[in-house]
Scaffold this active site. Sequence first.
Site, mmCIF file in Angstrom:
data_model
loop_
_atom_site.group_PDB
_atom_site.id
_atom_site.type_symbol
_atom_site.label_atom_id
_atom_site.label_comp_id
_atom_site.label_asym_id
_atom_site.label_seq_id
_atom_site.Cartn_x
_atom_site.Cartn_y
_atom_site.Cartn_z
ATOM 1 N N ASP A 451 3.714 -5.015 3.509
ATOM 2 C CA ASP A 451 4.831 -4.695 2.070
ATOM 3 C C ASP A 451 5.567 -3.330 3.158
ATOM 4 O O ASP A 451 4.889 -2.953 4.676
ATOM 5 C CB ASP A 451 3.421 -3.317 1.383
ATOM 6 C CG ASP A 451 3.312 -4.264 0.828
ATOM 7 O OD1 ASP A 451 3.922 -5.699 0.729
ATOM 8 O OD2 ASP A 451 2.694 -4.049 -0.099
ATOM 9 N N ASP A 746 -0.123 -3.140 -2.527
ATOM 10 C CA ASP A 746 -1.127 -2.270 -3.244
ATOM 11 C C ASP A 746 -0.926 -2.201 -4.840
ATOM 12 O O ASP A 746 -1.974 -1.580 -5.262
ATOM 13 C CB ASP A 746 -0.039 -1.074 -2.848
ATOM 14 C CG ASP A 746 1.462 -1.397 -2.761
ATOM 15 O OD1 ASP A 746 1.901 -2.280 -3.557
ATOM 16 O OD2 ASP A 746 2.863 -0.343 -1.868
ATOM 17 N N ASP A 750 0.496 -7.964 -6.775
ATOM 18 C CA ASP A 750 -0.548 -8.093 -5.428
ATOM 19 C C ASP A 750 -1.476 -9.383 -5.748
ATOM 20 O O ASP A 750 -1.714 -9.781 -4.457
ATOM 21 C CB ASP A 750 -0.008 -7.101 -4.305
ATOM 22 C CG ASP A 750 1.387 -7.195 -3.772
ATOM 23 O OD1 ASP A 750 2.538 -7.488 -4.176
ATOM 24 O OD2 ASP A 750 1.240 -5.633 -3.928
#
Length: 1025
Positions: A451, A746, A750
């Site tokens: 990310d 997070d 996901d």
Amino acid sequence: MSNLLKDFEVASKNPSLEARQRWRSSVGLVKNRARRFRMISNLDKLAENEKKRCQIQEKIRVVFYVQKAAFQFIDAGARPEYKLTDEVKKAGFYVEADELASMVRNHDTKSLTKIGGPEGIAQKVSVSLAEGVRSSELHIREKIYGENRYTEKPARSFLTFVWEALQDITLIILMVCAVVSIGVGVATEGFPKGMYDGTGILLSIILVVMVTAISDYKQSLQFRDLDREKKKIIIQVTRDGSRQEVSIHDLVVGDVVHLSIGDQVPADGIFISGYNLEIDESSLSGESEPSHVNKEKPFLLSGTKVQNGSAKMLVTTVGMRTEWGKLMDTLSEGGEDETPLQVKLNGVATIIGKIGLGFAVLTFVVLCIRFVVEKATAGSITEWSSEDALTLLDYFAIAVTIIVVAVPEGLPLAVTLSLAFAMKQLMSDRALVRHLAACETMGSSTCICTDKTGTLTTNHMVVNKVWICENIKERQEENFQLNLSEQVKNILIQAIFQNTGSEVVKDKEGKTQILGSPTERAILEFGLLLGGDVDTQRREHKILKIEPFNSDKKKMSVLTSHSGGKVRAFCKGASEIVLKMCEKVVDSNGESVPLSEEKIASISDVIEGFASEALRTLCLVYTDLDEAPRGDLPNGGYTLVAVVGIKDPVRPGVREAVQTCQAAGITVRMVTGDNISTAKAIAKECGILTAGGVAIEGSDFRNLPPHEMRAILPKIQVMARSLPLDKHTLVNNLRKMGEVVAVTGDGTNDAPALHEADIGLAMGIAGTEVAKENADVIIMDDNFATIVNVAKWGRAVYINIQKFVQFQLTVNVVALIINFVSACITGSAPLTAVQLLWVNMIMDTLGALALATEPPNEGLMKRQPIGRTASFITRAMWRNIIGQSIYQLIVLGILNFAGKQILNLNGPDSTIVLNTIIFNSFVFCQVFNEVNSREIEKINVFEGMFKSWVFVAVMTATVGFQVIIVEFLGAFASTVPLSWQHWLLCILIGSVSMILAVGLKCIPVESNRHHDGYELLPSGPSDSA
């Protein structure tokens, strides 16, 4: 070897029960099953737990569907009456803990209504729903209603580990031999001389058992500490009138808890207020469909997960009274799944063990035959004495001890030791490894899909630029000079403070504190700078409905009613998505004017400009409605208020960490929800997007035909505006191409990608509990550099185990062959049972401590990744093993068969002196070879050695104890003190192995992309420690 290990393969993640059962059934020779399989999963317990879980889930289903309906018809008088105790009354409460627990567990809406709903329960537990629990009352609440902790299984005592170590069948046989030896020895040779041999074996066994037990006990304490760390969860509550963060273990009855998407419900409780709350109860009831919780269905159960929406709940039951607590108490620990390396090394140990068993039997048979032939030749075949029985017993003890040395059960246990050491070090480096295999697999990773927000960037966001009324304004230190009319300012402040899931509170010192996500904090801080007041806005508007932000919609919406009765919807989210929902724009007078195509193009250029400066852009919009919609909030007809550009600086050290990965052959890919211009700008700043690399939007990626997707995959370095499904697709396809994939996440959405990846990395700060539960490693500081550190330690684990395997296999080969050949030729074994037990401890427990706990050096990240298909025992390792074994066998063989003549040994004690020299030389060969094993291909084996205090301590202890055995424990170890010349000779023989190692490492072996991780000689650059 690879063909022999075909039954010893399991998946690197989530191995099937069948695979685990198959390889365990293949382990035919197990010295100590309890110890070998102790640090890994207990299949019987896992099966038992699954059965219990299903039974409990079935019971809970009955509660949900039968009892809930039955309570509609049961007379209230038939229900159990709970008498209020004096202790509860004295504490100022008016309801019993069991009554609250029963109400929530049985979903008893009738009793809840009778009490007065959440407000009634709040009165009975003496708490204000607005103010929350007072900190001064925490102790009394814990005393009356209990702590929010589950019963922990008691830690296993040190004596348990001693007992486990004693379960080794070969050690038991040796103990029997020792006792018989003492009995026969005393009868034939008298006391105390007759006790020496047997007592020596017993003392050696005690030493082996104690060292093994201490090592295993320390490992168990480490795993217990890590397990406690895994269970730490931070939740948000209202206490003392302010919103604050507390540990889940500090929760008490009466606490008002704030829940949002991805949170775990921390205790049993009652819904107070919220929006679109959906709860995943599958972990508790087994139901796959989410449960909708609202004022009509207000019960929340501990251990369930928030799948959608947000809410406030009142805690009614904590700890072991909750349904989750009872479930946890019923289930026993099943242990960790086996790591692929443990499985493979169990296979190696088993195969070598079977070979060793064959050698042991042959050695015993050959010794017995020679003994019988000698007696027959001497004409005493019919005359047997107790001394003959003692000789045969010694032969049997030697054969059993050969098995002890031959079965390298230390191989799989060394993996556990190395992983435990790495996990402990990573814990101090802010990485929590949840599963053993993850650390090992991370060392093989070939790519990291990361990310952006919070991982590559600091996650300390501020609004840096804003477009409003066709003007761009930039932040000047702590102020914005917007020069807006009062009407425009009011609309902007409304759009900021009405549409937020965060809170603005005062801390104990009276300072303003914003609780919420970094993006929300940045926007609320911007609103405060404009002079806005949250409380005023909340009083003037009533929130009717909230649609929380999620990764799919990339927007958050809220429906409010004004004091005048007007209904207004606010929305904020990804600029290019929200801009398409707008038909109007606010002008400088605060009026809504039509949004022309030209103006849309102009605003799009502004958004692109912000993004090219690495700013995250959000649109703030609103629309007035005639009435509140029954379904979802509208997706069109909005008026654009402002475009804000949020600065999230790149973390210091990220660029260097990315360069480290690239030097290590690990491809870094950025997967983000930001628009492609922002993503590219950040990726270039971090060094991720390089010449020839591809940046692609998620929508374009998911629409690619399969053949085009396969062609472009290796080049993708940035994926922008991606959905969680895009991340899952990317990970899945990379794995199909043979990549070992690590992925960060997070959010709740996901979870599929984290589960699909070889290594799932969840963020400890920004990550939801759902993401953490599906991850293998939790990055506690959300820092990309920490991820690189995990990869470095993973490589260190893999290579440390390779070093240990090389060392141990050399000892195995030499000890087996020298005793077998000597038994065949001379009729005696030069290495006695006591000596072999000492050698076994050197190569097993002490060798694992020395080699498997070496810290990583920077050179590890200058080598290509091991990859998925690499052979664990490499050609370089075989070269070193074979070369060192041949040298030791030649030298020890010459000493054994011609040592007396070469060393001019005469007299009655010449044989025992020679055997002592052979034993001492053999041990020093292992000591020097252990130093050699620090590097498999590099010549400089001393680099960084003195930084590894464990290695130095083990080497010092080994040499020191060897001196004691030879010089002072001769009666027990069958040795005699040696002259300084003989000591020098033994050390010289051992040290030659270091010169030999240099020569061996200059012999080229065929290399490929997936070698053992070491630079090829002689051109490889030197590592820096």
